[in-house]
Design an enzyme around this catalytic site. Structure first.
Site, short mmCIF file in Angstrom:
data_model
loop_
_atom_site.label_atom_id
_atom_site.label_comp_id
_atom_site.label_asym_id
_atom_site.label_seq_id
_atom_site.Cartn_x
_atom_site.Cartn_y
_atom_site.Cartn_z
N ASN A 82 -7.28 -2.09 -5.33
CA ASN A 82 -6.20 -2.39 -4.10
C ASN A 82 -5.84 -0.59 -4.19
OD1 ASN A 82 -3.71 -3.01 -2.77
ND2 ASN A 82 -2.47 -2.53 -3.61
N THR A 83 -5.40 0.10 -2.84
CA THR A 83 -5.38 1.33 -2.64
C THR A 83 -3.45 1.83 -2.54
OG1 THR A 83 -7.29 1.68 -2.22
CG2 THR A 83 -5.63 3.28 -1.77
N HIS A 130 0.95 -1.00 -0.07
CA HIS A 130 -0.19 0.06 -0.46
C HIS A 130 0.48 1.25 -0.25
CE1 HIS A 130 -4.05 -2.25 0.70
NE2 HIS A 130 -3.38 -2.99 1.41
N HIS A 151 -3.79 -3.79 8.06
CA HIS A 151 -4.31 -3.67 7.47
C HIS A 151 -5.40 -2.23 6.98
CE1 HIS A 151 -8.16 -5.29 5.52
NE2 HIS A 151 -8.44 -5.05 6.51
N LYS A 200 -6.36 -9.90 -7.12
CA LYS A 200 -6.92 -8.83 -6.83
C LYS A 200 -7.64 -7.74 -6.85
CE LYS A 200 -6.24 -6.67 -2.06
NZ LYS A 200 -4.99 -5.95 -1.29
#
Ligand SMILES: *[C@@H]1O[C@H](CO)[C@@H](O)[C@H](O)[C@H]1NC(C)=O
Length: 133
Positions: free
Chosen positions: A60-61, A32, A126, A57
């Site tokens: 996703n950031t 990230h 997370h 995925k």
């Protein structure tokens, strides 16, 4: 206990340890945080880190920041607890446009926003979401 339930307990323990392994600060950083000024999603969403059970995925950031600045969100927070950043970050969402792959094509969507992360032992483990928790 019969053999089956012992196996079940082992399975659960294995599953949980895998979960905690995939949710740690080192993985968070690789998944990230970027020191690039602009992410190309097709190039960045490559490798095991961005696969879930062999599939790309879906989203996703990426956060354009340093690890130290992001870690600051969790200062003094033993958690596990979801905490929103007080400052906003430049962010890019990489959004899968086809599940044919890997590698899969992605489009990007950028914005400035605060972020919500799960803190554990003063570290982000997370990425919860963009915006407040
Ligand atoms: C990523 O790949 C797809 C499919 O090849 C393409 O349409 C898209 O423009 C690419 N995106 C970037 C940012 O290069």
């Amino acid at each position: 206990m019969c053999a089956k339930s012992i196996l079940l307990v082992f399975g659960i323990i294995l599953g949980l340890s895998h979960l905690s392994l995939s949710q740690d600060w080192a993985t968070f950083q690789r998944k990230h945080i970027t020191d690039k000024s602009n992410i190309n999603c097709n190039n960045s969403m490559v490798g095991n880190l961005f696969l879930i059970r062999g599939q790309c995925k879906p989203i996703n950031t990426f956060i354009y920041s340093t690890a130290a600045t992001v870690q600051d969100i969790c200062r003094g927070e033993q958690g596990p607890k979801n905490v929103a950043s007080s400052r906003s970050f430049k962010l890019t969402d990489c959004i899968r446009t086809s599940d044919r792959g890997p590698p899969c094509p992605y489009r990007s969507d950028s914005q400035d926003n605060v972020i919500c992360v799960t803190c554990q032992r003063t570290r982000p483990v997370h990425f919860v979401k963009k915006g407040r928790c």
